[in-house]
Design a protein around this motif. Sequence first.
Motif, short mmCIF file in Angstrom:
data_model
loop_
_atom_site.label_atom_id
_atom_site.label_comp_id
_atom_site.label_asym_id
_atom_site.label_seq_id
_atom_site.Cartn_x
_atom_site.Cartn_y
_atom_site.Cartn_z
N GLU A 1 -27.76 -18.93 44.49
CA GLU A 1 -28.50 -17.88 44.42
C GLU A 1 -28.29 -16.99 43.07
N ARG A 2 -27.07 -16.86 42.74
CA ARG A 2 -26.84 -16.11 41.26
C ARG A 2 -27.32 -17.13 40.37
N GLY A 3 -27.36 -18.23 40.17
CA GLY A 3 -27.93 -19.15 39.04
C GLY A 3 -29.72 -19.00 39.38
N ASN A 4 -30.14 -18.98 40.57
CA ASN A 4 -31.32 -18.79 40.62
C ASN A 4 -31.92 -17.45 39.84
N ASP A 5 -31.12 -16.33 40.31
CA ASP A 5 -31.40 -14.94 39.83
C ASP A 5 -31.42 -14.91 38.06
N ARG A 6 -30.23 -15.89 37.59
CA ARG A 6 -30.33 -15.60 36.11
C ARG A 6 -31.56 -16.38 35.67
#
Length: 288
Positions: free
Chosen positions: A15-20
Motif C-alpha cells: 500500500e505504501r508503494g502504491n501510495d508513492r
Amino acid sequence: MITEGEATGGTDALERGNDRIRDAAKWLVASAAAVGAAMLAGSQLSSIGELPLGVPDSVDRARLWVAVTGAAAGLSTVVYAIWTAVQILLPKLVLVSDLDAAWTQRRSELTTVVEHFRRNPKYLQGFSTPADIITAREELIAAQREPSTADDVRTQLAAGIADLDERITAIEDTATHEALKNQFRHALRKLMLATAVAAIGIVAFAWAANPPAVQPTADLRNARFVDAYLRDADLRDAKLDHADFTNADLTGADLTGASIGGVVWRNTICPDGTNSDDNRHTCAGHLS
C-alpha cells in the motif's frame, strides 16, 4: 500458513508503494496542468490577434496557421498527459480470477504481472498457478457444504478456507501493485512522447504568434540624392520611385525590396560597385 502479522506487514508495504506511485501521478497531473496554464497565459501576451488571415502563401500569412496548429498540439498533449496520469489514480484491483484468466494467454493487459509471478513463484503462496489455489478453495467449500460433514471437520474446513482467503488476498495485493507499477511505466513513456510534442507545439506557437516588429517603410519618392554618400545605407523596402541618384555612391547599400521605378541613375556607383553609366544608365540588376 501465513500469519496475520506477515499478511498485514506485506499489505502495508504494498500500500505504501502504491501510495508513492499515485503521489508521483498527482505531480504529473499538476505539472501538465501548469504547462497548459502557462500556454494559455502566454497566448494573452502574444500578437496572435494581429496575424493576417489568409492562404499561407508567405511566411507572414503562414504564422497564424502555425500558431493555431502549435497551440492545438500543445494543449491536446497536455490534456492527454493529464488523462494518462489520472488513470493511475483510479482505483485498481487485480483479482486472482483475473490473474488465472491471463495465466495461459500469450498477450494480455496482465502479461507483465503474470511474468512477475512466474519469475517469483513464492508470491503464489505455495501454489503453482492461480488456478490451483482457486480449485483448492472451491473443494474446501464443497466439502464444507456436504450434509454428512461433521461439525468438527466443518470447523477445520472453515479455518482452511480462511487461510486460503488470506493467501488469495496476498496474491491479489501483489498482482495489483505490479499492475500499477507497469501502468506507471507505460504512462511515463507516453508522457515523455507527449512532452516532446507539447514542447514542439509551444515553440511553434511562440515563434508564429510573436512576429518581428515591422520596420517602417521609408518614403523617399522624388527625393534628390545628388552627390550623396550612401555607402552601406539601409534602404530596404524603401519607396525610391523617381528619386535622383546623380553622382551618388551606393556601394554596399541594401536596397532589398525597394521600389525603384523612374529612378535617375547618372554616374551612380551601384551597390555592387559598378557604375550605372556602364550598365546602360541603370543600377537595376546591380543592387547587391
